[in-house]
Write an enzyme that holds these catalytic residues in place. Structure first.
Site, PDB file in Angstrom:
ATOM      1  N   TYR A   1     -30.953  27.078  -0.830  1.00  0.00           N
ATOM      2  CA  TYR A   1     -30.897  25.754  -0.199  1.00  0.00           C
ATOM      3  C   TYR A   1     -32.197  25.402   0.516  1.00  0.00           C
ATOM      4  CZ  TYR A   1     -26.264  24.924  -1.816  1.00  0.00           C
ATOM      5  OH  TYR A   1     -25.213  24.696  -2.661  1.00  0.00           O
TER       6      TYR A   1
ATOM      7  N   GLN B   1     -23.104  11.829  -5.809  1.00  0.00           N
ATOM      8  CA  GLN B   1     -22.816  13.260  -5.735  1.00  0.00           C
ATOM      9  C   GLN B   1     -24.071  14.000  -5.279  1.00  0.00           C
ATOM     10  OE1 GLN B   1     -20.354  14.557  -9.424  1.00  0.00           O
ATOM     11  NE2 GLN B   1     -21.375  12.670 -10.028  1.00  0.00           N
TER      12      GLN B   1
ATOM     13  N   VAL C   1     -27.260  15.296  -3.058  1.00  0.00           N
ATOM     14  CA  VAL C   1     -27.400  15.738  -1.667  1.00  0.00           C
ATOM     15  C   VAL C   1     -28.863  15.656  -1.220  1.00  0.00           C
ATOM     16  CG1 VAL C   1     -25.373  17.257  -1.778  1.00  0.00           C
ATOM     17  CG2 VAL C   1     -27.618  18.163  -2.443  1.00  0.00           C
ATOM     18  N   ASP C   2     -29.707  15.019  -2.065  1.00  0.00           N
ATOM     19  CA  ASP C   2     -31.154  15.076  -1.852  1.00  0.00           C
ATOM     20  C   ASP C   2     -31.706  14.018  -0.904  1.00  0.00           C
ATOM     21  OD1 ASP C   2     -31.204  12.715  -3.453  1.00  0.00           O
ATOM     22  OD2 ASP C   2     -31.450  13.891  -5.280  1.00  0.00           O
TER      23      ASP C   2
ATOM     24  N   HIS D   1     -20.688  14.652  -1.813  1.00  0.00           N
ATOM     25  CA  HIS D   1     -20.921  16.102  -1.752  1.00  0.00           C
ATOM     26  C   HIS D   1     -21.820  16.507  -0.588  1.00  0.00           C
ATOM     27  CE1 HIS D   1     -19.760  16.441  -6.301  1.00  0.00           C
ATOM     28  NE2 HIS D   1     -18.724  16.260  -5.521  1.00  0.00           N
TER      29      HIS D   1
ATOM     30  N   CYS E   1     -16.440  26.880  16.612  1.00  0.00           N
ATOM     31  CA  CYS E   1     -17.511  25.933  16.976  1.00  0.00           C
ATOM     32  C   CYS E   1     -17.481  24.729  16.027  1.00  0.00           C
ATOM     33  CB  CYS E   1     -18.864  26.638  16.895  1.00  0.00           C
ATOM     34  SG  CYS E   1     -20.245  25.597  17.384  1.00  0.00           S
TER      35      CYS E   1
ATOM     36  N   THR F   1     -24.869  11.648 -14.520  1.00  0.00           N
ATOM     37  CA  THR F   1     -23.916  12.709 -14.162  1.00  0.00           C
ATOM     38  C   THR F   1     -23.222  13.228 -15.407  1.00  0.00           C
ATOM     39  OG1 THR F   1     -21.937  13.285 -12.883  1.00  0.00           O
ATOM     40  CG2 THR F   1     -22.141  10.965 -13.528  1.00  0.00           C
TER      41      THR F   1
ATOM     42  N   ASP G   1     -28.663  12.081 -22.224  1.00  0.00           N
ATOM     43  CA  ASP G   1     -28.012  12.785 -23.329  1.00  0.00           C
ATOM     44  C   ASP G   1     -26.571  12.295 -23.429  1.00  0.00           C
ATOM     45  OD1 ASP G   1     -27.366  14.580 -25.250  1.00  0.00           O
ATOM     46  OD2 ASP G   1     -27.247  16.313 -23.902  1.00  0.00           O
TER      47      ASP G   1
ATOM     48  N   ALA H   1     -32.680   7.494 -16.694  1.00  0.00           N
ATOM     49  CA  ALA H   1     -32.045   6.507 -15.813  1.00  0.00           C
ATOM     50  C   ALA H   1     -33.090   5.733 -15.004  1.00  0.00           C
ATOM     51  CB  ALA H   1     -31.073   7.208 -14.863  1.00  0.00           C
TER      52      ALA H   1
HETATM   53  C1  BJW Z   1     -30.143  12.409 -16.872  1.00  0.00           C
HETATM   54  C2  BJW Z   1     -31.509  12.589 -16.706  1.00  0.00           C
HETATM   55  C3  BJW Z   1     -32.301  11.437 -16.606  1.00  0.00           C
HETATM   56  C4  BJW Z   1     -30.587  14.537 -16.810  1.00  0.00           C
HETATM   57  N1  BJW Z   1     -31.728  10.240 -16.679  1.00  0.00           N
HETATM   58  N2  BJW Z   1     -29.605  11.206 -16.957  1.00  0.00           N
HETATM   59  C5  BJW Z   1      -9.547  18.866 -11.653  1.00  0.00           C
HETATM   60  C6  BJW Z   1      -9.664  19.542 -12.847  1.00  0.00           C
HETATM   61  C7  BJW Z   1     -10.383  20.733 -12.931  1.00  0.00           C
HETATM   62  C8  BJW Z   1     -10.994  21.297 -11.809  1.00  0.00           C
HETATM   63  C9  BJW Z   1     -10.867  20.621 -10.634  1.00  0.00           C
HETATM   64  C10 BJW Z   1     -10.155  19.433 -10.568  1.00  0.00           C
HETATM   65  N3  BJW Z   1     -10.211  19.010  -9.274  1.00  0.00           N
HETATM   66  C11 BJW Z   1     -10.944  19.880  -8.563  1.00  0.00           C
HETATM   67  C12 BJW Z   1     -11.352  20.878  -9.362  1.00  0.00           C
HETATM   68  C13 BJW Z   1     -12.179  22.054  -8.954  1.00  0.00           C
HETATM   69  C14 BJW Z   1     -13.650  21.740  -8.801  1.00  0.00           C
HETATM   70  C15 BJW Z   1     -14.196  21.225 -10.137  1.00  0.00           C
HETATM   71  O1  BJW Z   1     -14.388  20.045 -10.352  1.00  0.00           O
HETATM   72  N4  BJW Z   1     -14.479  22.131 -11.037  1.00  0.00           N
HETATM   73  C16 BJW Z   1     -15.035  21.738 -12.326  1.00  0.00           C
HETATM   74  C17 BJW Z   1     -16.337  22.479 -12.526  1.00  0.00           C
HETATM   75  C18 BJW Z   1     -14.037  21.984 -13.376  1.00  0.00           C
HETATM   76  N5  BJW Z   1     -13.884  20.778  -7.754  1.00  0.00           N
HETATM   77  C19 BJW Z   1     -13.995  21.154  -6.485  1.00  0.00           C
HETATM   78  O2  BJW Z   1     -13.894  22.325  -6.159  1.00  0.00           O
HETATM   79  C20 BJW Z   1     -14.206  20.075  -5.455  1.00  0.00           C
HETATM   80  N6  BJW Z   1     -13.317  20.263  -4.368  1.00  0.00           N
HETATM   81  C21 BJW Z   1     -12.029  20.065  -4.489  1.00  0.00           C
HETATM   82  O3  BJW Z   1     -11.508  19.602  -5.481  1.00  0.00           O
HETATM   83  O4  BJW Z   1     -11.330  20.399  -3.364  1.00  0.00           O
HETATM   84  C22 BJW Z   1      -9.907  20.305  -3.380  1.00  0.00           C
HETATM   85  C23 BJW Z   1      -9.465  20.533  -1.958  1.00  0.00           C
HETATM   86  C24 BJW Z   1      -8.679  19.575  -1.358  1.00  0.00           C
HETATM   87  C25 BJW Z   1      -8.262  19.774  -0.039  1.00  0.00           C
HETATM   88  C26 BJW Z   1      -8.630  20.924   0.645  1.00  0.00           C
HETATM   89  C27 BJW Z   1      -9.438  21.865   0.043  1.00  0.00           C
HETATM   90  C28 BJW Z   1      -9.870  21.659  -1.277  1.00  0.00           C
HETATM   91  C29 BJW Z   1     -15.600  20.199  -4.827  1.00  0.00           C
HETATM   92  C30 BJW Z   1     -16.693  19.951  -5.803  1.00  0.00           C
HETATM   93  C31 BJW Z   1     -18.035  20.161  -5.119  1.00  0.00           C
HETATM   94  C32 BJW Z   1     -19.195  20.151  -6.099  1.00  0.00           C
HETATM   95  N7  BJW Z   1     -20.348  20.617  -5.440  1.00  0.00           N
HETATM   96  C33 BJW Z   1     -21.609  20.650  -6.146  1.00  0.00           C
HETATM   97  C34 BJW Z   1     -22.628  21.426  -5.278  1.00  0.00           C
HETATM   98  C35 BJW Z   1     -23.054  20.583  -4.089  1.00  0.00           C
HETATM   99  C36 BJW Z   1     -24.047  21.309  -3.246  1.00  0.00           C
HETATM  100  C37 BJW Z   1     -25.363  21.515  -3.949  1.00  0.00           C
HETATM  101  O5  BJW Z   1     -26.027  20.535  -4.311  1.00  0.00           O
HETATM  102  O6  BJW Z   1     -25.738  22.657  -4.134  1.00  0.00           O
HETATM  103  O7  BJW Z   1     -22.048  19.321  -6.403  1.00  0.00           O
HETATM  104  S1  BJW Z   1     -21.492  21.354  -7.766  1.00  0.00           S
HETATM  105  C38 BJW Z   1     -22.684  20.297  -8.503  1.00  0.00           C
HETATM  106  O8  BJW Z   1     -22.047  19.497  -9.526  1.00  0.00           O
HETATM  107  C39 BJW Z   1     -23.108  19.321  -7.404  1.00  0.00           C
HETATM  108  C40 BJW Z   1     -23.143  18.026  -8.124  1.00  0.00           C
HETATM  109  O9  BJW Z   1     -23.026  16.943  -7.229  1.00  0.00           O
HETATM  110  C41 BJW Z   1     -21.973  18.143  -9.084  1.00  0.00           C
HETATM  111  C42 BJW Z   1     -22.047  17.222 -10.258  1.00  0.00           C
HETATM  112  O10 BJW Z   1     -23.144  17.496 -11.051  1.00  0.00           O
HETATM  113  P1  BJW Z   1     -23.986  16.312 -11.670  1.00  0.00           P
HETATM  114  O11 BJW Z   1     -24.622  15.518 -10.614  1.00  0.00           O
HETATM  115  O12 BJW Z   1     -23.155  15.593 -12.649  1.00  0.00           O
HETATM  116  O13 BJW Z   1     -25.164  17.124 -12.366  1.00  0.00           O
HETATM  117  P2  BJW Z   1     -25.175  17.830 -13.804  1.00  0.00           P
HETATM  118  O14 BJW Z   1     -26.321  18.751 -13.823  1.00  0.00           O
HETATM  119  O15 BJW Z   1     -23.846  18.385 -14.144  1.00  0.00           O
HETATM  120  O16 BJW Z   1     -25.429  16.624 -14.794  1.00  0.00           O
HETATM  121  C43 BJW Z   1     -26.657  15.902 -14.795  1.00  0.00           C
HETATM  122  C44 BJW Z   1     -26.543  14.825 -15.836  1.00  0.00           C
HETATM  123  O17 BJW Z   1     -27.725  14.059 -15.791  1.00  0.00           O
HETATM  124  C45 BJW Z   1     -26.415  15.378 -17.262  1.00  0.00           C
HETATM  125  O18 BJW Z   1     -25.379  14.662 -17.932  1.00  0.00           O
HETATM  126  C46 BJW Z   1     -27.772  15.069 -17.890  1.00  0.00           C
HETATM  127  O19 BJW Z   1     -27.674  14.776 -19.287  1.00  0.00           O
HETATM  128  C47 BJW Z   1     -28.187  13.850 -17.103  1.00  0.00           C
HETATM  129  N8  BJW Z   1     -29.640  13.629 -16.997  1.00  0.00           N
HETATM  130  N9  BJW Z   1     -31.829  13.927 -16.747  1.00  0.00           N
HETATM  131  C48 BJW Z   1     -30.420  10.146 -16.903  1.00  0.00           C
HETATM  132  N10 BJW Z   1     -33.698  11.522 -16.501  1.00  0.00           N
END
Ligand code: BJW
Length: 342
Positions: free
Chosen positions: A101, A135, A137-138, A155, A168, A249, A276, A307
């Site tokens: 981080y 989504q 965090v930057d 996020h 705390c 995303t 993609d 994008a």
């Molecule tokens: C371009 C490009 C360019 C590239 N131009 N495009 C339902 C079904 C199944 C599972 C679950 C469900 N509900 C919940 C879950 C579990 C889980 C989950 O979703 N798991 C899946 C993996 C299956 N979800 C959770 O755990 C969430 N919490 C939750 O549900 O809690 C329930 C609860 C309730 C009450 C009490 C307690 C609990 C939390 C999810 C948190 C995600 N966190 C992260 C890390 C954040 C911190 C950090 O930054 O380190 O968030 S994971 C990571 O993925 C990050 C992102 O925000 C998130 C999404 O990723 P994103 O942004 O889509 O990135 P990529 O890399 O996946 O995609 C990039 C895209 O850009 C690609 O498509 C490229 O093609 C494209 N691209 N260049 C345009 N130039």
């Protein structure tokens, strides 16, 4: 606690193992007739839309030099970024996760918002019923002056800190100092060998003086910030959302990804901006013989490419041209004068 200006601190450029370079903008200069018709049809619907939502992800910031999570950018020192974004990883090895981080904070501080960040900020200023769910965090949308009341961080933020002690409640937002401890400076240097940092060298809570601090981001298995979720729900239930812009995303992480289906189920249309786009999403539902400005029979539009290039072009009828210029302090500004309602 000190709060430095995001770009004036000692941020060191940081690159992930397989960092992604911004894609050159060639695609927009040579639009095929069908791509031009697709754009015109989208823009006609955009003009008629009253309530718009955007769901954005890491691809929005890819052109700013920040790696995405999945695919080629998602490795940090041979660790899968997804495996480090969990409470278990932090509890098992806080030194490793803090270094991950810390490096991300440095990279985000060094990065600049791109034209798509400014375009979304501009659309917000012109449309009170436009809401962005990020989504990311930057902090780049905030630095592009996106109105805060029209931007929900699902996020969390790299620049929020929370105490991990059960006893705390310390939390601080907009903490831009880098590195957070002298020991964490090493995390910014990709060539340096990995060094374990003892707990004493990691950030500790200034309130209780005992708890370890953690980044204020949402890890897998953790609940999203309830205020952001409630505000998104309130917006969706206040009236039909005509259009959702799904930008950079993978749509694989829930509950964020679920907003797209919710809008579709309400009868809203979808515009995908992604470098993609898979074949099933890419299938054009634009009938060959339909006039190019018609959108009645369409439910989605796809804009395949960077994008940062497509979003400003697609939104131009409302926001006017986006021109980004760097100020004397290194920050960037949108110089666009905007487009009048003609
Ligand atoms: C371009 C490009 C360019 C590239 N131009 N495009 C339902 C079904 C199944 C599972 C679950 C469900 N509900 C919940 C879950 C579990 C889980 C989950 O979703 N798991 C899946 C993996 C299956 N979800 C959770 O755990 C969430 N919490 C939750 O549900 O809690 C329930 C609860 C309730 C009450 C009490 C307690 C609990 C939390 C999810 C948190 C995600 N966190 C992260 C890390 C954040 C911190 C950090 O930054 O380190 O968030 S994971 C990571 O993925 C990050 C992102 O925000 C998130 C999404 O990723 P994103 O942004 O889509 O990135 P990529 O890399 O996946 O995609 C990039 C895209 O850009 C690609 O498509 C490229 O093609 C494209 N691209 N260049 C345009 N130039």
């Amino acid at each position: 606690m000190t709060v430095d200006h995001p770009v004036s601190g000692s941020a060191v450029p940081y690159q992930f193992d397989n960092h992604v370079f911004p894609t050159p903008s060639t695609q927009l200069e040579t639009l095929t007739p069908s791509a031009a018709a697709n754009l015109a049809s989208f823009q006609a619907y955009l003009r008629s839309s009253k309530r718009i939502l955007a769901l954005v992800g890491a691809g929005l910031s890819a052109s700013s030099g920040l790696p995405t999570f999945r695919g080629t950018g998602g490795l940090w020192r041979n660790h899968d970024a997804m495996e480090l974004a969990t409470p278990e990883a932090f509890s098992n090895d806080p030194s490793l996760v803090w270094q991950f981080y810390s490096a991300r904070r440095a990279a985000a501080l060094h990065a600049m918002p791109n034209k798509a960040h400014y375009a979304l900020a501009e659309l917000s200023k012109r449309m009170p019923d436009f809401l962005t769910l990020t989504q990311n965090v930057d902090g780049l949308s905030t630095r592009a002056n996106h109105p805060p009341n029209q931007l929900l961080h699902l996020h969390g933020s790299l620049f929020s800190l929370k105490c991990t002690s059960f006893y705390c409640d310390f939390q601080e937002d907009n903490h831009f100092t880098h590195p957070l401890t002298p020991e964490l400076a090493i995390a910014s240097e990709i060539s340096a060998p990995y060094t374990h940092i003892p707990l004493s060298g990691l950030p500790h809570c200034p309130k209780c003086h005992t708890g370890l601090l953690r980044p204020g981001v949402v890890w897998f298995g953790e609940a999203l910030p309830w205020r952001a979720v409630k505000a998104a729900d309130d917006f969706i239930s206040a009236g039909k959302v005509d259009l959702i812009l799904v930008i950079g995303t993978s749509g694989t992480v829930y509950p964020a990804a679920g907003y797209v289906d919710r809008i579709r189920m309400q009868g809203g249309k979808v515009a995908l901006f992604n470098i993609d786009i898979d074949d099933s999403e890419g299938e054009d539902d634009f009938p060959e013989m339909e006039p190019e400005r018609s959108y009645a029979n369409r439910t989605k539009w796809t804009f395949e490419g960077d994008a940062a290039e497509w979003v400003p072009v697609a939104l131009e009828p409302i926001i006017g041209p986006i021109e980004v210029q760097e100020g004397s302090d290194g920050e960037r500004f949108n110089l666009a004068v905007g487009r009048s309602d003609d």
